[in-house]
Design an enzyme around this catalytic site. Structure first.
Site, mmCIF file in Angstrom:
data_model
loop_
_atom_site.group_PDB
_atom_site.id
_atom_site.type_symbol
_atom_site.label_atom_id
_atom_site.label_comp_id
_atom_site.label_asym_id
_atom_site.label_seq_id
_atom_site.Cartn_x
_atom_site.Cartn_y
_atom_site.Cartn_z
ATOM 1 N N GLU A 262 2.718 -4.377 -2.453
ATOM 2 C CA GLU A 262 3.093 -5.555 -2.849
ATOM 3 C C GLU A 262 4.391 -5.433 -4.148
ATOM 4 O O GLU A 262 4.466 -5.710 -5.177
ATOM 5 C CB GLU A 262 2.204 -6.499 -3.688
ATOM 6 C CG GLU A 262 1.080 -6.976 -2.499
ATOM 7 C CD GLU A 262 0.093 -7.780 -2.952
ATOM 8 O OE1 GLU A 262 -0.087 -7.823 -4.361
ATOM 9 O OE2 GLU A 262 -0.382 -8.459 -2.255
ATOM 10 N N GLU B 141 -2.654 -6.741 4.474
ATOM 11 C CA GLU B 141 -3.746 -7.755 3.876
ATOM 12 C C GLU B 141 -3.870 -9.019 4.223
ATOM 13 O O GLU B 141 -2.811 -9.744 4.383
ATOM 14 C CB GLU B 141 -3.429 -7.693 2.354
ATOM 15 C CG GLU B 141 -3.966 -6.383 1.647
ATOM 16 C CD GLU B 141 -3.811 -6.364 0.113
ATOM 17 O OE1 GLU B 141 -4.102 -7.527 -0.368
ATOM 18 O OE2 GLU B 141 -3.160 -5.293 -0.540
HETATM 19 C C1 BG6 Z 1 -3.456 -8.540 -3.291
HETATM 20 C C2 BG6 Z 1 -3.699 -6.985 -3.984
HETATM 21 O O1 BG6 Z 1 -2.434 -9.321 -3.971
HETATM 22 O O2 BG6 Z 1 -4.621 -9.579 -3.459
HETATM 23 C C3 BG6 Z 1 -5.345 -6.686 -3.622
HETATM 24 O O3 BG6 Z 1 -2.950 -6.137 -3.131
HETATM 25 C C4 BG6 Z 1 -5.955 -7.813 -4.162
HETATM 26 O O4 BG6 Z 1 -5.235 -5.466 -4.585
HETATM 27 C C5 BG6 Z 1 -5.761 -9.129 -3.217
HETATM 28 O O5 BG6 Z 1 -7.511 -7.403 -4.211
HETATM 29 C C6 BG6 Z 1 -6.765 -10.112 -3.487
HETATM 30 O O6 BG6 Z 1 -6.695 -10.587 -4.608
HETATM 31 P P1 BG6 Z 1 -8.217 -10.619 -5.902
HETATM 32 O O7 BG6 Z 1 -7.452 -11.041 -6.843
HETATM 33 O O8 BG6 Z 1 -8.807 -11.777 -5.153
HETATM 34 O O9 BG6 Z 1 -8.524 -9.384 -5.674
#
Ligand code: BG6
Length: 486
Positions: A179, A380
């Site tokens: 990101e 993701e």
């Molecule tokens: C993404 C990140 O933005 O969001 C991850 O790359 C992160 O590392 C994911 O875990 C989900 O966000 P969160 O805050 O629910 O862990």
């Protein structure tokens, strides 16, 4: 009716994690402290407090993760049973260079990832490696003010050289930064950028120095381009991915003011970094905005040359949600991972108030493929939700519904003509949440028996979504349309 093309036979069906959220073993076998190791656990309503001298009492969830460091063999065997053909993970910088500025790497850290690659190879799983994912050495943050300093480029490239040489026969797909656009907003200036705001006492707070933040952003972009250069010298077959946290933006209304605002915010948040990494130069809108805002960044001729000559090969992005842009400050707002926005009345939200928008994924896939014309990976995507473990079972039909709806839109985007090559949902296994430090905000196909305070057996359990995704993969995406696999 148009003909359905479907997923290509070599489509990579994966799962993803990051070292700081999964490995634990934060100070074992020479590992140093990273920026993620300083945060205590929090919740949706309580910020994660920071302890820069590592002294506060309490539970630091990243230090223990879900013990992937100790249980990777069992976990990778589960991923193989799930049918994953790709696994995205990050390498903890502080396992390789504990403080970041040592002349030589830590052999024990390198040996750990040798074992990971060996286990993946046994199961025929393709690694997709993130080089930096909220894991920069705390020492570099404290010594150099993180990426605000140009010295960081050399520290990072030293890490890259070591990784490229050591793992050149094991890895094709590298993502230099998770990101990369996160520094366009202040929230992760410490966790992503290693810059310590003077008055930071918790995750995401402290004063924001925008000139410093965009100088750091520039150094990160130059470092990534240099990583591409060095990597291709080591192995010309390496493929590098630009990765964006894509928070898809719609205008809240057809009012042209809202439309223009959405276009503007989309450009600055979602497009800027990928434009640099895939087109080789700062885009005009970014230069104008920085000029207008009085943000002056030191950019050398050599930087411009490096950016122009070393563009990335594929576009990767995280996709969880969309938000709306509105010129009316009074409209209802919603939260999100690095930014929120105006609430979309047509969408539902997760328990953590992230808007769920599967059609937005098709829209985004078409947008980015049209813009860049290179292969696309969704690195993701997933639903953070509380799960109940009862008699060894987790009935997470809400997660299945979320993933199924997104996979259906992926199939439609492929049918539209998008060259989508991989899907690595978040997360292969439950991990620690970045924003809240909770494990309760679960994303995985595999349940890990641990609570937000680190209590539990850490035993692994297959969720219903595990069996469902196994079926999706076995049928190359086709079963996502069938009700009998839910
Ligand atoms: C993404 C990140 O933005 O969001 C991850 O790359 C992160 O590392 C994911 O875990 C989900 O966000 P969160 O805050 O629910 O862990």
């Amino acid at each position: 009716m148009s003909q359905t093309i479907g997923f290509p036979n070599d489509f990579l069906w994966g799962g993803a994690i990051a070292a700081n959220q999964a490995e634990g073993a934060w100070n074992e076998q020479g590992k140093g402290a990273s920026v993620s190791d300083v945060f205590l656990s929090g919740s949706h309503t309580e910020q994660r407090r920071a302890s820069l001298d590592l002294s506060l009492d309490g539970h630091y969830p990243s230090r223990e993760g879900v013990r992937f460091y100790d249980r990777y063999e069992e976990d990778i065997a589960l991923f193989a049973e799930l049918g994953l053909t790709a696994f995205r993970f990050s390498i903890a910088w502080t396992r390789i260079f504990p403080k970041g500025d040592e002349p030589e790497p830590n052999e024990a850290g390198l040996a750990f990832y040798d074992r990971i690659f060996a286990a993946l190879r046994v199961h025929g799983i393709e690694p997709i490696v993130t080089i930096s994912h909220n894991e920069l050495p705390l020492h570099l943050a404290q010594t150099f003010d993180g990426w605000a300093s140009r010295e960081m480029i050399d520290c990072y490239l030293k890490l890259c050289r070591v990784l490229f040489e050591r793992y050149k026969d094991h890895v094709t797909y590298w993502i230099p930064f998770n990101e990369i656009n996160n520094l366009t907003l202040p929230l992760t200036v410490f966790m992503h950028g290693g810059i310590i705001p003077e008055d930071m006492i918790a995750f995401g707070d402290g004063s924001d120095d925008r000139t410093k933040r965009f100088q750091a952003m520039h150094h990160v972009l130059v470092a990534a381009a240099n990583a591409v250069k060095i990597g291709k010298e080591v192995n010309p077959d390496f493929r590098f991915g630009s990765m964006t946290c894509h928070i898809t933006l719609y205008p809240l209304t057809p009012n042209p003011t809202d439309v223009l605002l959405a276009q503007h915010d989309d450009a600055l948040r979602n497009n800027f970094c990928a434009d640099v990494q895939l087109r080789g130069a700062y885009p005009y809108y970014q230069l104008k905005w920085m000029r207008d805002e009085g943000i002056s960044v030191d950019v050398t001729d050599e930087d411009r040359r490096v950016l122009a000559e070393n563009t990335h090969d594929f576009y990767a992005f995280s996709y969880y949600m969309s938000v709306c842009a509105s010129s009316d400050d009074a409209v209802a707002q919603t939260s999100g991972n690095i930014m929120g926005g105006a609430r979309n009345p047509y969408l539902e939200e997760s328990e953590w108030a992230w808007q769920i928008d599967p059609i937005g994924l098709r829209y985004t896939l078409n947008k980015v493929f049209d813009r860049y014309g290179v292969p696309v990976m969704i690195t993701e995507n997933g639903l953070g939700a509380t799960d109940q473990l009862i008699d060894g079972q987790v009935h997470d039909n809400y997660r299945i519904a979320y993933l199924k709806a997104h996979i259906e839109q992926m199939a439609l985007a492929i049918n539209d003509g998008v060259d989508l090559i991989a899907y690595t949902p978040w997360a292969a296994i439950d991990i620690v949440s970045v924003s809240t430090g909770e494990v309760r905000k679960r994303y995985g196909f595999v349940y890990v028996d641990v609570d937000d305070n680190g209590n539990g057996t850490f035993d692994r359990y297959r969720k219903d979504s595990f069996t469902w995704y196994q079926n999706v993969i076995a049928n190359n995406g086709v079963s996502s349309d069938r009700d009998d696999v839910q």
